[in-house]
Design an enzyme around this catalytic site. Structure first.
Site, PDB file in Angstrom:
ATOM      1  N   CYS A 112     -87.440   2.819 -28.500  1.00  0.00           N
ATOM      2  CA  CYS A 112     -86.178   2.911 -27.757  1.00  0.00           C
ATOM      3  C   CYS A 112     -85.896   4.309 -27.209  1.00  0.00           C
ATOM      4  CB  CYS A 112     -85.016   2.448 -28.632  1.00  0.00           C
ATOM      5  SG  CYS A 112     -85.110   0.690 -29.069  1.00  0.00           S
ATOM      6  N   HIS A 254     -78.340   5.432 -26.119  1.00  0.00           N
ATOM      7  CA  HIS A 254     -79.104   4.191 -26.226  1.00  0.00           C
ATOM      8  C   HIS A 254     -78.210   3.084 -26.766  1.00  0.00           C
ATOM      9  CE1 HIS A 254     -81.949   1.178 -27.295  1.00  0.00           C
ATOM     10  NE2 HIS A 254     -81.818   1.398 -28.585  1.00  0.00           N
ATOM     11  N   ASN A 284     -79.518  -4.940 -26.808  1.00  0.00           N
ATOM     12  CA  ASN A 284     -80.384  -3.764 -26.914  1.00  0.00           C
ATOM     13  C   ASN A 284     -81.640  -4.039 -26.089  1.00  0.00           C
ATOM     14  OD1 ASN A 284     -82.286  -1.830 -27.683  1.00  0.00           O
ATOM     15  ND2 ASN A 284     -81.673  -1.839 -29.831  1.00  0.00           N
TER      16      ASN A 284
END
Length: 333
Positions: A112, A254, A284
């Site tokens: 990520c 994020h 996500n």
């Protein structure tokens, strides 16, 4: 004057199929209230069978090129955890499908945090004079690596892609990226992982019964590490930019979990409204998370030219990072 990487184009793409929390209740022991209270997510987009990471990357890349008003770039850097296949890398295929010719193209794997790592790699190409323009893409199809019976991961992740174009410019112009702060800690490698399928534990017919090809995550430990690392690196890049933390107009983090976003803001003593939230509508999206959140903030009118902006992310590896810039005049596609 020192050459700096300047953000000049932004494009995104989400698979058309949206899966709501209510949709997931038909397959999992969960509820809309359970998912929202723990993650803040209401909807995620899921790629149809046969749609690969490269397909999303090509569309996001095409849109970023349009946003930047260019047809060609000197290099392509693709951040992903879900390449089309283990070998070769996906970036050369994306470059070819975009008609970019035989430019250098390579993948970056930092889960990520991948988009920030890829952006930093692209910045290095520009600083060295190896490229004047670079297309940076974050693209992931996490739905392919999730255990269909694992409620803790299936409700969180969605598929998507986002891309930016960086060009050589001057350090003091809008869109110029400050020096990134990146880090890793391999002692936490087991906190976010796919155990089987690599060289340590290859997938074979003889070990199929014991293999685990799915994404696994230790949520509690990841939460603690993510908050600490994103807050600390955000503070560091703000200081390097000459800003007090309170000077940050937007902390674009994020989009992993709403509670993580709120905890990072609290640790920095920033009002929650300065931390854009996009995960409620997309989940996500891993390496695609930051460019998708940036595009949404621009399109909603929250992120405006001149705003002091910090980008930060945390992912498996463990990896983390942040960078700062003053937002440029840009029209995402």
């Amino acid at each position: 004057m020192t050459t700096a990487p300047v953000l000049c184009g932004l494009g995104t793409w989400l698979p058309p199929r949206a899966v709501s929390n209510e949709d997931l209740t038909t397959e999992l022991d969960t509820s809309d209230e359970w998912i929202r209270s723990r993650t803040g997510i209401g909807v995620r987009h899921i790629a149809d069978p046969g749609t690969a990471t490269s397909d999303l990357a090509v569309e996001a890349g095409r849109r970023a090129l349009k946003s930047a008003g260019v047809e060609k770039v000197d290099a392509v850097v693709l951040a992903t955890t879900t390449p089309d296949q283990p070998c070769p890398a996906t970036a050369p295929l994306v470059a070819a499908q975009l008609g970019l010719g035989q430019v250098p193209a390579f993948d970056v794997g930092a889960v990520c945090t991948g988009f920030l790592y890829a952006t930093t790699a692209a910045s290095g190409l520009i600083a060295l004079g190896s490229a004047r323009t670079v297309l940076v893409i974050g693209s992931d199809v996490y739905s392919r690596i999730l255990d269909p019976t694992d409620r803790s991961t299936r409700v969180i992740f969605g598929d998507g892609a986002g891309a930016v174009v960086l060009r050589a410019g001057e350090p003091d112009e809008p869109g110029a990226l400050g020096r990134a702060q990146l880090g890793s800690d391999g002692t936490g490698a087991d906190l976010v992982s796919i155990r089987s399928g690599g060289s340590r534990e290859p997938l074979r017919a003889e070990n199929a019964a014991e293999a685990d090809p799915y994404f696994r995550m230790n949520g509690k430990s990841v939460f603690r590490n993510a908050v600490e690392r994103m807050a600390d690196t955000s503070r560091a890049v703000a200081q390097e930019a000459g800003w007090a933390v309170d000077d940050i107009d937007h902390l674009v983090a994020h989009q992993a979990n709403l509670r993580i976003l709120r905890a990072v803001a609290d640790r920095l003593k920033l009002p929650h409204e300065r931390c854009p939230v996009h995960l409620d509508r997309v989940g996500n999206t891993a390496a695609a998370s930051l460019p998708l959140a940036l595009a949404d903030a621009v399109e909603s009118g929250r992120l405006r030219p001149g705003d002091r902006t910090v980008l930060t992310a945390f992912g498996g590896g463990l990896t983390w990072g942040a960078c700062a810039l003053r937002w440029p005049e840009i029209h995402p596609y």
